[in-house]
Design a protein around this motif. Structure first.
Motif, PDB file in Angstrom:
ATOM      1  N   GLY A  97      64.013 -33.272 -22.690  1.00 27.35           N
ATOM      2  CA  GLY A  97      65.220 -34.417 -22.754  1.00 27.35           C
ATOM      3  C   GLY A  97      65.321 -35.254 -24.136  1.00 27.35           C
ATOM      4  N   LEU A  98      64.198 -35.338 -24.895  1.00 25.59           N
ATOM      5  CA  LEU A  98      64.173 -35.981 -25.953  1.00 25.59           C
ATOM      6  C   LEU A  98      65.391 -35.580 -27.179  1.00 25.59           C
ATOM      7  CD1 LEU A  98      60.566 -36.954 -26.505  1.00 25.59           C
ATOM      8  CD2 LEU A  98      62.198 -38.434 -25.594  1.00 25.59           C
ATOM      9  N   PRO A  99      65.181 -34.157 -27.318  1.00 27.06           N
ATOM     10  CA  PRO A  99      66.412 -33.840 -28.148  1.00 27.06           C
ATOM     11  C   PRO A  99      67.989 -34.225 -27.811  1.00 27.06           C
ATOM     12  CG  PRO A  99      64.844 -31.955 -27.770  1.00 27.06           C
ATOM     13  CD  PRO A  99      64.506 -33.177 -26.854  1.00 27.06           C
ATOM     14  N   TRP A 100      68.083 -34.149 -26.494  1.00 27.36           N
ATOM     15  CA  TRP A 100      69.480 -34.686 -26.170  1.00 27.36           C
ATOM     16  C   TRP A 100      69.649 -35.988 -26.270  1.00 27.36           C
ATOM     17  CZ3 TRP A 100      72.764 -30.838 -24.461  1.00 27.36           C
ATOM     18  CH2 TRP A 100      72.214 -29.776 -24.088  1.00 27.36           C
ATOM     19  N   LEU A 101      68.656 -36.818 -26.002  1.00 32.30           N
ATOM     20  CA  LEU A 101      68.675 -38.302 -26.486  1.00 32.30           C
ATOM     21  C   LEU A 101      68.818 -38.638 -27.821  1.00 32.30           C
ATOM     22  CD1 LEU A 101      65.651 -39.561 -23.818  1.00 32.30           C
ATOM     23  CD2 LEU A 101      68.485 -39.982 -23.756  1.00 32.30           C
ATOM     24  N   ALA A 102      68.142 -37.721 -28.659  1.00 35.49           N
ATOM     25  CA  ALA A 102      68.336 -37.949 -30.261  1.00 35.49           C
ATOM     26  C   ALA A 102      69.726 -37.495 -30.649  1.00 35.49           C
ATOM     27  CB  ALA A 102      67.171 -37.183 -30.889  1.00 35.49           C
ATOM     28  N   GLY A 103      70.372 -36.362 -30.050  1.00 31.06           N
ATOM     29  CA  GLY A 103      71.514 -36.180 -30.440  1.00 31.06           C
ATOM     30  C   GLY A 103      72.626 -37.228 -30.023  1.00 31.06           C
ATOM     31  N   ALA A 104      72.433 -37.843 -28.788  1.00 32.24           N
ATOM     32  CA  ALA A 104      73.104 -38.882 -28.362  1.00 32.24           C
ATOM     33  C   ALA A 104      73.295 -40.006 -29.364  1.00 32.24           C
ATOM     34  CB  ALA A 104      73.143 -38.954 -26.891  1.00 32.24           C
TER      35      ALA A 104
END
Length: 295
Positions: free
Chosen positions: A185-192
């Protein structure tokens, strides 16, 4: 004791969400809390001497972990925290509690389970409670104070239910699964965060915001989960501790009044009672209670 400790942790998080969102954006809160949760779970895995299972679990189920990481923590908590940002905590918390009934209804088409009459009755009772809370008790007028917040709170229950339905596809250690899911989930949060930063630069949170996110990451996404898992493994009858879940919403409302300072409305209490009744019907608790009393 383990189950009660987990329920007590869960009872505090609605207040923690609302207080933390005074200092953080929903994206900041879920991002920081997710990092804290991932680090905590990694520590728990090392302490349990299960670090060797991480690589094997990833190789076996990496596609599922990527999908689960998108659902939770990214999409679920982002949606839930936006609902808490818009709604009073006393409304968002009971609405989010309806996920159990929705999970039972979704399992019919997705898991090919049989639809029972008690599932339909539970859904009707549960969502009548949602209507009471969303309208503030004004059922005739059907005026929603914050329709977007209500929609987001209900959407979060759909995301959470889909997360658990996907989670049934994976076996293995629960802490390892949660760690890998959180990491995905962290890459999605970083992208957001990067995408949001183009229009609104990242603002460094105050100390109170960091402490709130630390609490949410540790207790909502970490300690409570491990406490409940340990309780399930320790007891000889899961039904004995499953009913402790019903203590969480009333305790949560009490803490919301004490810590957040919200005045609990009669419509919230009535709506929560209907939601708990719907959950009890769905789980068969009401039927068992009537049988015991000779009704």
């Amino acid at each position: 004791m383990l189950a009660l400790a987990a329920v007590l942790c869960w009872s505090t998080v609605a207040s923690a969400f609302k207080l933390s969102l005074q200092y953080l954006t929903p994206l900041q809160l879920v991002s920081i809390a997710s990092v804290v949760s991932a680090l905590f779970m990694l520590g728990a895995i090392i302490w349990q001497r299960r670090a060797g299972e991480i690589r094997a679990s990833w190789q076996r189920n990496y596609r599922w972990y990527i999908a689960l990481g998108f659902c939770n923590p990214f999409l679920y908590y982002l949606t839930l925290f936006h609902a808490y940002k818009l709604l009073p905590a006393q409304q968002a918390q009971p609405l989010n509690y309806t996920w159990g009934v929705l999970l039972a209804l979704l399992s019919v088409p997705l898991l090919k389970q049989k639809l029972r009459r008690q599932d339909l009755l539970a859904g009707a009772v549960c969502y009548s409670g949602v209507l009471v809370i969303a309208t503030g008790g004004n059922l005739l007028g059907l005026e929603f104070d914050e329709p977007l917040g209500v929609a987001l709170a209900l959407l979060s229950t759909l995301i959470w239910s889909c997360y658990w339905l996907l989670n049934t596809r994976i076996g293995g250690n629960a802490a390892v699964n949660l760690f890998l899911t959180c990491c995905c989930g962290l890459p999605w949060l970083a992208g957001a965060t990067i995408w949001q930063g183009w229009g609104e630069p990242w603002q460094w949170p105050p100390l109170a915001g960091w402490l709130g996110a630390l609490y949410v990451g540790l207790f909502e996404m970490g300690i409570a989960f491990l406490l409940w898992q340990a309780a399930m493994m320790t007891c000889d009858n899961t039904a004995r501790i499953s009913n402790f879940i019903y203590l969480s919403p009333p305790l949560s409302l009490l803490l919301i009044a004490l810590l957040v300072g919200e005045r609990i409305q009669l419509a919230t209490i009535a709506g929560l009672a209907l939601i708990l009744l719907g959950v009890a019907i769905q789980q068969g608790a009401l039927k068992r209670l009537l049988l015991r009393s000779g009704g």
